[in-house]
Design a protein around this motif. Structure first.
Motif, short mmCIF file in Angstrom:
data_model
loop_
_atom_site.label_atom_id
_atom_site.label_comp_id
_atom_site.label_asym_id
_atom_site.label_seq_id
_atom_site.Cartn_x
_atom_site.Cartn_y
_atom_site.Cartn_z
N PHE A 1 0.84 -1.21 0.00
CA PHE A 1 0.00 0.00 0.00
C PHE A 1 0.87 1.26 0.00
CE2 PHE A 1 -1.89 3.47 2.42
CZ PHE A 1 -2.96 3.77 1.59
N LEU A 2 1.91 1.28 0.85
CA LEU A 2 2.79 2.45 0.92
C LEU A 2 3.54 2.66 -0.39
CD1 LEU A 2 4.17 2.18 4.55
CD2 LEU A 2 2.53 3.84 3.66
N ILE A 3 4.00 1.59 -1.01
CA ILE A 3 4.68 1.72 -2.30
C ILE A 3 3.72 2.29 -3.34
CG2 ILE A 3 5.66 0.40 -4.23
CD1 ILE A 3 6.91 -1.44 -2.07
N TYR A 4 2.48 1.78 -3.35
CA TYR A 4 1.49 2.32 -4.29
C TYR A 4 1.22 3.79 -4.01
CZ TYR A 4 -2.92 3.42 -6.47
OH TYR A 4 -3.90 4.05 -7.20
N TYR A 5 0.99 4.12 -2.74
CA TYR A 5 0.60 5.49 -2.36
C TYR A 5 1.73 6.48 -2.61
CZ TYR A 5 -1.33 9.28 0.47
OH TYR A 5 -1.80 10.49 0.89
N ILE A 6 2.97 6.11 -2.34
CA ILE A 6 4.09 7.05 -2.43
C ILE A 6 4.69 7.08 -3.83
CG2 ILE A 6 6.44 7.50 -1.59
CD1 ILE A 6 5.47 6.46 1.15
N GLU A 7 4.76 5.96 -4.52
CA GLU A 7 5.46 5.89 -5.80
C GLU A 7 4.53 5.74 -7.01
OE1 GLU A 7 8.71 6.19 -6.64
OE2 GLU A 7 9.12 6.76 -4.58
N VAL A 8 3.66 4.75 -6.99
CA VAL A 8 2.89 4.40 -8.18
C VAL A 8 1.78 5.41 -8.48
CG1 VAL A 8 1.44 2.61 -9.23
CG2 VAL A 8 3.42 1.96 -7.86
N LYS A 9 0.96 5.74 -7.49
CA LYS A 9 -0.16 6.65 -7.73
C LYS A 9 0.29 8.00 -8.27
CE LYS A 9 -4.16 8.73 -5.48
NZ LYS A 9 -4.83 8.97 -4.21
N PRO A 10 1.31 8.66 -7.67
CA PRO A 10 1.75 9.94 -8.25
C PRO A 10 2.26 9.80 -9.69
CG PRO A 10 2.60 9.71 -6.03
CD PRO A 10 1.98 8.40 -6.40
N LYS A 11 2.95 8.70 -10.01
CA LYS A 11 3.45 8.52 -11.37
C LYS A 11 2.30 8.32 -12.36
CE LYS A 11 8.02 7.03 -10.17
NZ LYS A 11 9.01 6.00 -10.10
#
Length: 135
Positions: A15-25
């Motif tokens: 979830f943190l990887i998605y929230y911090i890296e994937v979603k903004p990209k």
């Protein structure tokens, strides 16, 4: 029990990887497809002017001069993006027609507390009253 703890930690990590890296990209890619340009400000692209003041917008101004049809700058942030409109037509559309643009967000509590009645944060009757002042 150890497996469930490991699964929970793995789930939180994903979830943190998605929230911090994937979603903004993903959001940056979407806004780039709409005419925005990704722009990351750092201490390395800040310019000093001749009178020893710091111009933090020098590279943005240069980008606008190079690409006059640029609509906005988009900067990735954890869980979201910051969108800076630069096209006069887009800015006018945003200020004159509030309905398609939602200003509410989960992360807006602090911004709302600091800028509760500003034109960019208000909606409805208060927004219309503020808009008349600028017209």
């Amino acid at each position: 029990v150890l497996l469930s703890v490991f699964s929970f930690i793995l789930l939180i990590s994903l979830f943190l990887i998605y929230y911090i890296e994937v979603k903004p990209k993903l959001l940056v890619k979407f806004y780039e497809s709409q005419g925005a340009r990704e722009f990351i400000r750092s201490k390395f692209n800040v310019k000093k002017t001749s009178d020893n003041t710091i111009d933090v917008y020098a590279n943005e101004v240069k980008s606008i001069e190079e690409k006059p049809d640029l609509k906005a700058f988009v900067r990735p942030l954890p869980g979201t993006v910051h969108l800076s409109l630069v096209s006069p037509a887009i800015i006018k559309q945003f200020l004159m027609n509030q309905k398609p643009y939602s200003k509410a967000s989960k992360d807006a509590e602090l911004s709302l507390a600091l800028n509760k009645y500003g034109l960019s944060r208000t909606e409805g009757a208060i927004w219309k009253r503020h808009r008349r002042v600028f017209s």
